[in-house]
Design a protein around this motif. Structure first.
Motif, PDB file in Angstrom:
ATOM      1  N   ALA A   1      -7.950  -9.325  12.124  1.00 11.47           N
ATOM      2  CA  ALA A   1      -6.526  -9.100  11.847  1.00 11.47           C
ATOM      3  C   ALA A   1      -6.243  -9.301  10.359  1.00 11.47           C
ATOM      4  O   ALA A   1      -5.489  -8.527   9.745  1.00 11.47           O
ATOM      5  CB  ALA A   1      -5.676 -10.046  12.686  1.00 11.47           C
TER       6      ALA A   1
ATOM      7  N   LYS B   1      -6.513  -3.433  15.151  1.00  7.27           N
ATOM      8  CA  LYS B   1      -5.567  -2.321  15.051  1.00  7.27           C
ATOM      9  C   LYS B   1      -4.127  -2.806  14.834  1.00  7.27           C
ATOM     10  O   LYS B   1      -3.213  -2.002  14.641  1.00  7.27           O
ATOM     11  CB  LYS B   1      -5.617  -1.479  16.325  1.00  7.27           C
ATOM     12  CG  LYS B   1      -6.809  -0.541  16.400  1.00  7.27           C
ATOM     13  CD  LYS B   1      -6.668   0.577  15.381  1.00  7.27           C
ATOM     14  CE  LYS B   1      -7.781   1.583  15.525  1.00  7.27           C
ATOM     15  NZ  LYS B   1      -7.630   2.702  14.565  1.00  7.27           N
ATOM     16  N   GLY B   2      -3.936  -4.126  14.869  1.00  6.73           N
ATOM     17  CA  GLY B   2      -2.585  -4.655  14.664  1.00  6.73           C
ATOM     18  C   GLY B   2      -1.662  -4.452  15.847  1.00  6.73           C
ATOM     19  O   GLY B   2      -0.433  -4.414  15.683  1.00  6.73           O
ATOM     20  N   GLN B   3      -2.223  -4.340  17.045  1.00  9.29           N
ATOM     21  CA  GLN B   3      -1.430  -4.100  18.256  1.00  9.29           C
ATOM     22  C   GLN B   3      -0.947  -5.436  18.812  1.00  9.29           C
ATOM     23  O   GLN B   3      -1.556  -6.048  19.688  1.00  9.29           O
ATOM     24  CB  GLN B   3      -2.263  -3.336  19.291  1.00  9.29           C
ATOM     25  CG  GLN B   3      -2.909  -2.067  18.782  1.00  9.29           C
ATOM     26  CD  GLN B   3      -1.890  -0.982  18.454  1.00  9.29           C
ATOM     27  OE1 GLN B   3      -0.704  -1.245  18.333  1.00  9.29           O
ATOM     28  NE2 GLN B   3      -2.346   0.254  18.302  1.00  9.29           N
ATOM     29  N   GLU B   4       0.185  -5.897  18.276  1.00  6.54           N
ATOM     30  CA  GLU B   4       0.696  -7.235  18.594  1.00  6.54           C
ATOM     31  C   GLU B   4       0.965  -7.415  20.095  1.00  6.54           C
ATOM     32  O   GLU B   4       0.591  -8.439  20.682  1.00  6.54           O
ATOM     33  CB  GLU B   4       1.976  -7.482  17.793  1.00  6.54           C
ATOM     34  CG  GLU B   4       2.531  -8.882  17.947  1.00  6.54           C
ATOM     35  CD  GLU B   4       3.779  -9.083  17.105  1.00  6.54           C
ATOM     36  OE1 GLU B   4       4.422 -10.139  17.249  1.00  6.54           O
ATOM     37  OE2 GLU B   4       4.118  -8.175  16.312  1.00  6.54           O
TER      38      GLU B   4
ATOM     39  N   HIS C   1      -2.898  -7.494   9.112  1.00  9.16           N
ATOM     40  CA  HIS C   1      -1.856  -7.563  10.143  1.00  9.16           C
ATOM     41  C   HIS C   1      -1.329  -8.998  10.248  1.00  9.16           C
ATOM     42  O   HIS C   1      -1.850  -9.816  11.021  1.00  9.16           O
ATOM     43  CB  HIS C   1      -2.418  -7.096  11.486  1.00  9.16           C
ATOM     44  CG  HIS C   1      -2.992  -5.714  11.449  1.00  9.16           C
ATOM     45  ND1 HIS C   1      -2.288  -4.633  10.965  1.00  9.16           N
ATOM     46  CD2 HIS C   1      -4.217  -5.231  11.822  1.00  9.16           C
ATOM     47  CE1 HIS C   1      -3.033  -3.544  11.050  1.00  9.16           C
ATOM     48  NE2 HIS C   1      -4.206  -3.877  11.555  1.00  9.16           N
TER      49      HIS C   1
ATOM     50  N   SER D   1      -3.596  -8.512   0.952  1.00 15.48           N
ATOM     51  CA  SER D   1      -2.528  -8.995   1.846  1.00 15.48           C
ATOM     52  C   SER D   1      -1.980 -10.333   1.351  1.00 15.48           C
ATOM     53  O   SER D   1      -2.378 -11.405   1.815  1.00 15.48           O
ATOM     54  CB  SER D   1      -3.048  -9.125   3.276  1.00 15.48           C
ATOM     55  OG  SER D   1      -3.537  -7.885   3.745  1.00 15.48           O
TER      56      SER D   1
ATOM     57  N   ASN E   1       1.512 -10.311  11.505  1.00 17.80           N
ATOM     58  CA  ASN E   1       2.073 -10.739  12.788  1.00 17.80           C
ATOM     59  C   ASN E   1       0.987 -11.128  13.781  1.00 17.80           C
ATOM     60  O   ASN E   1       1.130 -12.090  14.536  1.00 17.80           O
ATOM     61  CB  ASN E   1       2.948  -9.631  13.378  1.00 17.80           C
ATOM     62  CG  ASN E   1       4.219  -9.419  12.573  1.00 17.80           C
ATOM     63  OD1 ASN E   1       4.622 -10.297  11.807  1.00 17.80           O
ATOM     64  ND2 ASN E   1       4.855  -8.266  12.733  1.00 17.80           N
ATOM     65  N   VAL E   2      -0.101 -10.378  13.782  1.00 17.31           N
ATOM     66  CA  VAL E   2      -1.201 -10.689  14.691  1.00 17.31           C
ATOM     67  C   VAL E   2      -1.890 -11.980  14.253  1.00 17.31           C
ATOM     68  O   VAL E   2      -2.275 -12.808  15.098  1.00 17.31           O
ATOM     69  CB  VAL E   2      -2.210  -9.524  14.743  1.00 17.31           C
ATOM     70  CG1 VAL E   2      -3.416  -9.894  15.601  1.00 17.31           C
ATOM     71  CG2 VAL E   2      -1.544  -8.271  15.292  1.00 17.31           C
TER      72      VAL E   2
END
Length: 564
Positions: free
Chosen positions: A144, A114-117, A149, A182, A151-152
């Motif tokens: 990721a 979910k990209g929840q860093e 994502h 990406s 950053n993740v």
């Protein structure tokens, strides 16, 4: 599963309680030595998870088909929505940070996907296993990358995630990032892990370039190529990245690939070039572009089909126009002896049939079953496309392997309208042979159709013909009219194959009269006069006079014939 877990838990809890009661009894009796120690089974992982049941009896399984406790399910949901306070609270209560769902996914998988860093950082700080794989072989890093994502991805790499990992299908981090387009993730991995190969294939032998091309990420394709990725690796089905991009109609990706592809006419395992795939998918702009780069317009696949065959088979009219305008062979045969005209019958592609007729395609060619396009139209009862074929002028005497004409096929299938259309055409061809020289210029401008006559101005005369057939003619008299009008025995036989009961002759007569009426209108003759003469010729003078009066009517009659 629910009952089994409860049973194991209570066995463990019961063992602990029994030991406590023994120790209390010893203390009360003042025994000098404890009783002999009983050897107990080490509690399993599932049993240990239930050790806190006495404190929280409500923490049951989340659902019957899951392996998670409610608290663990809560942790997963909290990780997915980045609820840091709830995650902290649950971990403080001792919820297992690495608890797995039935797909073997942990909270870290869900947060990464979910990209929840922030949630990823928190879980890692509480010793979440960074390289744990789910049942598909996907770890948090691959998830990721799959969902784009960056950053993740960077966070997981810093936490020790292995960049060289792959899932059970052989997809690596390049594949995952490429299918999402990406470029930033690709750039990060390429710059920091020079030993990783861009062209490493998965189990389907597809590279990251294949996936970027398939999903239409032209910028990603261009970046991969600029970093040295190859456009000439084939997957297990013989597809190049060019095939993958063309199959989905991604023109921008094709533009990036085409100049880097060694052979623009390269074929996959089915013998298909990129142009075949453009035709099958219905991508006219892709087809036009490939032709401009020299793609062979008449290349054959393993079934002997050319791109035009493919377009006809799938009823891709716009692509067919591009191909025909580009010089495609409209009469080319595949391995079944079929032309594009044969195949467009099966897809009922009237638009493509018009294009073939305009390109002077030969509609009398027979396939391996000795069937012409009209045979197939009759078999499948495709009226509109049959009308186009008949209007173009074809040989109605062609026979298939069983010795059947298109008229025989239509009659056998009880395709009544098609039977009548073919008889109309045959009758018209004979008339045309005799009268074509008359007013040639105006005749060429006339639109020919053999469909049912439905014009408003002919409505009254059609009612007169129905009245004649159902109320006035005797059983055999319709055949006498047919002979007088020079219909053949085959025509009469085809009409007679329709059976509606003892009074079928009425329907047969009505059909004959409508077929005849069509020819009269085409010839621009007076139907009342012609019908009167025919009835008189078969000794039906009284009927002839009755019909004439009905057709003409009185001046004030709303049924007055507009054709007299």
């Amino acid at each position: 599963m629910n009952n089994q877990l409860h049973l194991e838990a209570f066995v463990v809890v019961g063992t602990i309680a029994e030991q406590a009661r023994s120790e209390a009894l010893i203390a009360a009796l003042g025994a000098a030595t404890p009783p002999p120690t009983t050897t107990t089974r080490e509690p399993s992982h599932l049993a240990r998870r239930f050790a806190g049941l006495w404190e929280n009896m409500d923490d049951d399984l989340a659902s019957d088909d899951d392996l998670l406790l409610k608290s663990e399910k809560d942790l997963h949901d909290s990780a997915r929505r980045n609820d840091l306070n709830r995650i902290t609270e649950l971990l403080r209560k001792g919820v297992d940070v690495n608890a797995k769902s039935y797909t073997n996914r942990t909270a870290l998988h869900l947060a990464a996907g979910k990209g929840q860093e922030a949630a990823v950082k928190l879980l890692l700080n509480h010793h979440a296993v960074v390289d744990d794989e789910d049942k598909f072989g996907m770890n948090a890093l691959l998830l990721a990358a799959w969902f784009g994502h960056l950053n993740v991805v960077q966070l997981l790499i810093c936490a020790g995630a292995k960049a060289a990992c792959k899932n059970k299908n052989g997809l690596n981090i390049f594949h995952c990032a490429a299918q999402k387009g990406s470029v930033d993730i690709l750039q990060f991995i390429i710059e920091n892990f020079e030993n990783l190969s861009l062209d490493k294939p998965d189990k389907s032998n597809q590279t990251a370039t294949h996936l970027a091309a398939e999903h239409g990420f032209a910028e990603t394709v261009a970046y991969l190529i600029s970093c040295g990725a190859s456009c000439n690796i084939t997957d297990n089905e013989g597809n190049l990245p060019l095939h993958m991009a063309t199959r989905k109609g991604h023109l921008d990706a094709i533009r990036e690939i085409v100049t880097k592809t060694r052979d623009i006419n390269a074929k996959n395992s089915e013998g298909q070039t990129a142009l075949h795939l453009a035709a099958l998918g219905g991508f006219p702009r892709c087809a036009q572009f490939l032709l401009s780069f020299g793609c062979d317009i008449n290349s054959r696949n393993r079934k002997g089909m050319k791109p035009l065959h493919c377009a006809a088979q799938e009823s891709r009219e716009e692509v067919a126009k591009v191909l025909i305008d580009g010089g495609a062979d409209v009469d080319g045969l595949d391995d079944m002896g079929s032309t594009a005209a044969h195949l467009t019958i099966l897809s009922n592609g009237t638009g493509i049939m018009k294009l073939i007729i305009e390109a002077n395609g030969d509609l009398n060619l027979l396939d391996n079953n000795h069937q012409s396009p009209l045979h197939l139209a009759a078999e499948h009862s495709h009226h509109n496309i049959a009308d186009l074929i008949l209007a173009s002028g074809v040989n109605l005497k062609l026979l298939d392997k069983q010795g059947k004409s298109s008229l025989d096929i239509a009659a056998r299938g009880n395709h009544i309208n098609l039977v009548d259309m073919i008889i109309k055409a045959d009758h018209f061809y004979n008339w045309e042979q005799k009268n074509r020289d008359v007013d040639q210029e105006s005749w060429d401008l006339q639109t020919v159709s053999f469909c049912q006559e439905r014009r408003a101005e002919s409505k009254h005369m059609r009612w007169v013909l129905w009245h004649l057939a159902t109320q006035l003619l005797k059983p055999e008299q319709w055949k006498e009219l047919a002979v007088y009008w020079q219909f053949t025995a085959a025509h009469i036989h085809a009409i007679e194959q329709q059976w509606t009961g003892p009074k079928s002759y009425k329907e047969h007569g009505h059909r004959l009269l409508l077929i005849w009426f069509h020819g009269i209108l085409m010839a621009k003759e007076n139907p009342i006069k012609a019908l009167y003469e025919a009835l008189s010729a078969i000794d039906c003078q009284v009927v002839a006079e009755h019909v004439r009066r009905k057709a003409n009517g009185e001046p004030e009659s709303p049924r007055k014939c507009m054709l007299s």
